[in-house]
Scaffold this active site. Structure first.
Site, PDB file in Angstrom:
ATOM      1  N   ASP A  21      -3.718  42.208 -48.215  1.00 21.41           N
ATOM      2  CA  ASP A  21      -4.509  41.100 -48.756  1.00 21.41           C
ATOM      3  C   ASP A  21      -4.176  39.823 -47.988  1.00 21.41           C
ATOM      4  O   ASP A  21      -3.025  39.397 -47.966  1.00 21.41           O
ATOM      5  CB  ASP A  21      -4.193  40.924 -50.249  1.00 21.41           C
ATOM      6  CG  ASP A  21      -4.971  39.798 -50.899  1.00 21.41           C
ATOM      7  OD1 ASP A  21      -5.805  39.162 -50.220  1.00 21.41           O
ATOM      8  OD2 ASP A  21      -4.746  39.548 -52.098  1.00 21.41           O
ATOM      9  N   SER A  66     -12.254  40.318 -53.149  1.00 20.98           N
ATOM     10  CA  SER A  66     -11.579  39.381 -54.039  1.00 20.98           C
ATOM     11  C   SER A  66     -12.579  38.383 -54.597  1.00 20.98           C
ATOM     12  O   SER A  66     -13.205  37.628 -53.843  1.00 20.98           O
ATOM     13  CB  SER A  66     -10.479  38.628 -53.289  1.00 20.98           C
ATOM     14  OG  SER A  66      -9.987  37.554 -54.073  1.00 20.98           O
ATOM     15  N   MET A 104      -3.660  33.240 -60.431  1.00 20.05           N
ATOM     16  CA  MET A 104      -2.685  32.231 -59.996  1.00 20.05           C
ATOM     17  C   MET A 104      -2.406  31.240 -61.124  1.00 20.05           C
ATOM     18  O   MET A 104      -3.300  30.900 -61.895  1.00 20.05           O
ATOM     19  CB  MET A 104      -3.227  31.482 -58.771  1.00 20.05           C
ATOM     20  CG  MET A 104      -3.654  32.382 -57.641  1.00 20.05           C
ATOM     21  SD  MET A 104      -4.351  31.428 -56.275  1.00 20.05           S
ATOM     22  CE  MET A 104      -4.952  32.742 -55.223  1.00 20.05           C
ATOM     23  N   MET A 130      -0.071  36.611 -59.746  1.00 20.93           N
ATOM     24  CA  MET A 130       0.798  35.643 -59.065  1.00 20.93           C
ATOM     25  C   MET A 130       1.187  34.585 -60.090  1.00 20.93           C
ATOM     26  O   MET A 130       0.786  33.421 -60.005  1.00 20.93           O
ATOM     27  CB  MET A 130       0.058  35.032 -57.867  1.00 20.93           C
ATOM     28  CG  MET A 130      -0.168  36.018 -56.741  1.00 20.93           C
ATOM     29  SD  MET A 130      -1.293  35.401 -55.454  1.00 20.93           S
ATOM     30  CE  MET A 130      -2.871  35.844 -56.184  1.00 20.93           C
ATOM     31  N   MET A 148       1.108  41.136 -48.752  1.00 16.97           N
ATOM     32  CA  MET A 148       0.398  39.893 -48.490  1.00 16.97           C
ATOM     33  C   MET A 148       0.489  39.581 -46.997  1.00 16.97           C
ATOM     34  O   MET A 148       1.585  39.572 -46.426  1.00 16.97           O
ATOM     35  CB  MET A 148       0.993  38.750 -49.307  1.00 16.97           C
ATOM     36  CG  MET A 148       0.797  38.889 -50.812  1.00 16.97           C
ATOM     37  SD  MET A 148      -0.944  38.932 -51.280  1.00 16.97           S
ATOM     38  CE  MET A 148      -1.496  37.312 -50.712  1.00 16.97           C
ATOM     39  N   HIS A 202     -11.184  42.968 -56.966  1.00 20.65           N
ATOM     40  CA  HIS A 202      -9.831  42.422 -56.874  1.00 20.65           C
ATOM     41  C   HIS A 202      -9.757  41.058 -57.554  1.00 20.65           C
ATOM     42  O   HIS A 202     -10.562  40.167 -57.273  1.00 20.65           O
ATOM     43  CB  HIS A 202      -9.416  42.295 -55.414  1.00 20.65           C
ATOM     44  CG  HIS A 202      -7.979  41.908 -55.223  1.00 20.65           C
ATOM     45  ND1 HIS A 202      -6.940  42.806 -55.319  1.00 20.65           N
ATOM     46  CD2 HIS A 202      -7.408  40.705 -54.936  1.00 20.65           C
ATOM     47  CE1 HIS A 202      -5.791  42.180 -55.111  1.00 20.65           C
ATOM     48  NE2 HIS A 202      -6.050  40.910 -54.872  1.00 20.65           N
ATOM     49  N   ASP A 221      -7.398  37.815 -58.130  1.00 19.29           N
ATOM     50  CA  ASP A 221      -6.229  37.023 -57.733  1.00 19.29           C
ATOM     51  C   ASP A 221      -5.921  36.019 -58.843  1.00 19.29           C
ATOM     52  O   ASP A 221      -6.611  35.004 -58.981  1.00 19.29           O
ATOM     53  CB  ASP A 221      -6.503  36.289 -56.421  1.00 19.29           C
ATOM     54  CG  ASP A 221      -6.487  37.222 -55.226  1.00 19.29           C
ATOM     55  OD1 ASP A 221      -5.483  37.943 -55.063  1.00 19.29           O
ATOM     56  OD2 ASP A 221      -7.459  37.234 -54.456  1.00 19.29           O
ATOM     57  N   HIS A 277      -4.055  41.261 -59.449  1.00 21.60           N
ATOM     58  CA  HIS A 277      -2.875  40.810 -58.708  1.00 21.60           C
ATOM     59  C   HIS A 277      -2.328  39.573 -59.406  1.00 21.60           C
ATOM     60  O   HIS A 277      -2.917  38.493 -59.319  1.00 21.60           O
ATOM     61  CB  HIS A 277      -3.291  40.501 -57.264  1.00 21.60           C
ATOM     62  CG  HIS A 277      -2.202  39.920 -56.425  1.00 21.60           C
ATOM     63  ND1 HIS A 277      -2.446  39.248 -55.250  1.00 21.60           N
ATOM     64  CD2 HIS A 277      -0.847  39.900 -56.580  1.00 21.60           C
ATOM     65  CE1 HIS A 277      -1.310  38.839 -54.724  1.00 21.60           C
ATOM     66  NE2 HIS A 277      -0.326  39.218 -55.520  1.00 21.60           N
TER      67      HIS A 277
END
Length: 229
Positions: free
Chosen positions: A178, A10, A39, A71, A140, A35, A37, A69
C-alpha cells in the site's frame, strides 16, 4: 507460493459525496476488495473515517470483502466496532498496541481475518511469533497518513524478504502493498512477491466523472502490467 493477484482500491481517494456509487463502479470494473484507510490524527497525522462509513457501504449493498487498515492508537476498541460494521479483514500496526498477540486474537474472535501492517522503517522481527495468527501482511511503501505519495523504492527488497518468510512458513498469508502503487511500478511490485495491491489515487484520480465504466481501463491496465511481470 505467490497467490493470484487482487486489486484493492483505497476509498481514501474516492469522491465521498458519491461514495456508494464510486465503490459500485470500481467493483463493476473488476476490483476485488474495498480498502479502508482509517486514520486518527494521533498515530498518523490525518483524520479519515470510522465504522459508520463501513456500515453505510454494507447497507448500500456492497458485498465485496472490506479490507480495513487501522492506523489508530490505541487500536483494540475499534476492532469490534469495525467487525460489527461489516469488515472482512482488519490490519493493525504493532506500534498501536502493547500486546500484539492479544490484539490479533481480538480480530480472530470478532470473526475477521487478521493482518499485520508494517511501516517502511518497521522491522520484520514483529512477524517472528505471530505468523500463525495472521492472514495478511501489509507492507506500507509510503509513510502512512496521506494518499498520493510516491512509492519508496527500498520497499521492493522488503517485499522479497517477506515473500521468502511466507513461503518458508507454508501458511496461507497474503502479501499486500500500500502506497504509491500505480501502472508504472505494479509489475515490479508483483515480481518482488506481492499478491495484493492497494491503489487509491492511481485509480480514483484518473477517471472521468459521470461514467459507470470509468474505471474499466485503469483496472485492466494494472492487471495487464501484473500479467507481464
Amino acid at each position: 507460493m505467490q497467490q493470484s493477484a487482487l486489486i484493492a482500491p483505497s476509498i481514501l481517494a474516492a469522491n465521498f459525496a458519491a461514495l456508494g456509487q464510486e465503490v459500485d463502479d470500481v467493483l463493476r470494473s473488476g476490483a476485488d476488495w474495498v480498502h479502508f484507510d482509517v486514520m486518527d490524527n494521533h498515530y498518523v497525522p490525518n483524520l479519515s473515517f470510522g465504522p459508520l462509513v463501513c456500515q453505510a457501504l454494507r447497507n448500500h449493498g456492497i458485498s465485496a470483502p472490506i479490507d480495513v487498515h487501522l492506523m489508530v492508537k490505541p487500536v483494540d476498541r475499534l476492532i469490534g466496532e469495525f467487525a460489527q460494521a461489516g469488515a472482512t479483514m482488519i490490519s493493525v500496526h504493532p506500534e498501536t498496541t502493547d500486546h500484539l498477540d492479544r490484539t490479533l486474537q481480538l480480530i480472530i474472535d470478532s470473526g475477521c481475518r487478521p493482518g499485520l501492517a508494517l511501516n517502511p522503517s518497521t522491522p520484520l522481527h514483529y512477524l517472528d511469533y505471530v505468523l500463525d495468527k495472521i492472514g495478511l501482511i501489509l507492507l506500507m511503501s509510503v509513510n502512512p497518513g496521506f494518499g498520493g505519495q510516491s512509492f519508496i523504492p527500498g520497499t521492493l527488497n522488503k517485499i522479497k524478504t517477506v515473500r521468502h518468510i511466507i513461503d518458508d512458513s507454508g501458511l496461507d498469508i497474503r502479501l499486500q502493498v500500500d502506497g504509491g502503487v500505480k501502472k508504472d511500478n505494479i509489475r515490479a511490485i508483483y515480481a518482488a512477491g506481492a499478491d495484493t495491491f492497494v491503489a487509491g489515487s492511481a485509480i480514483f484520480s484518473n477517471a472521468s466523472d459521470h461514467n459507470p465504466n470509468k474505471y474499466d481501463s485503469i483496472i485492466q491496465e494494472l492487471r495487464t502490467e501484473i500479467a507481464l511481470s
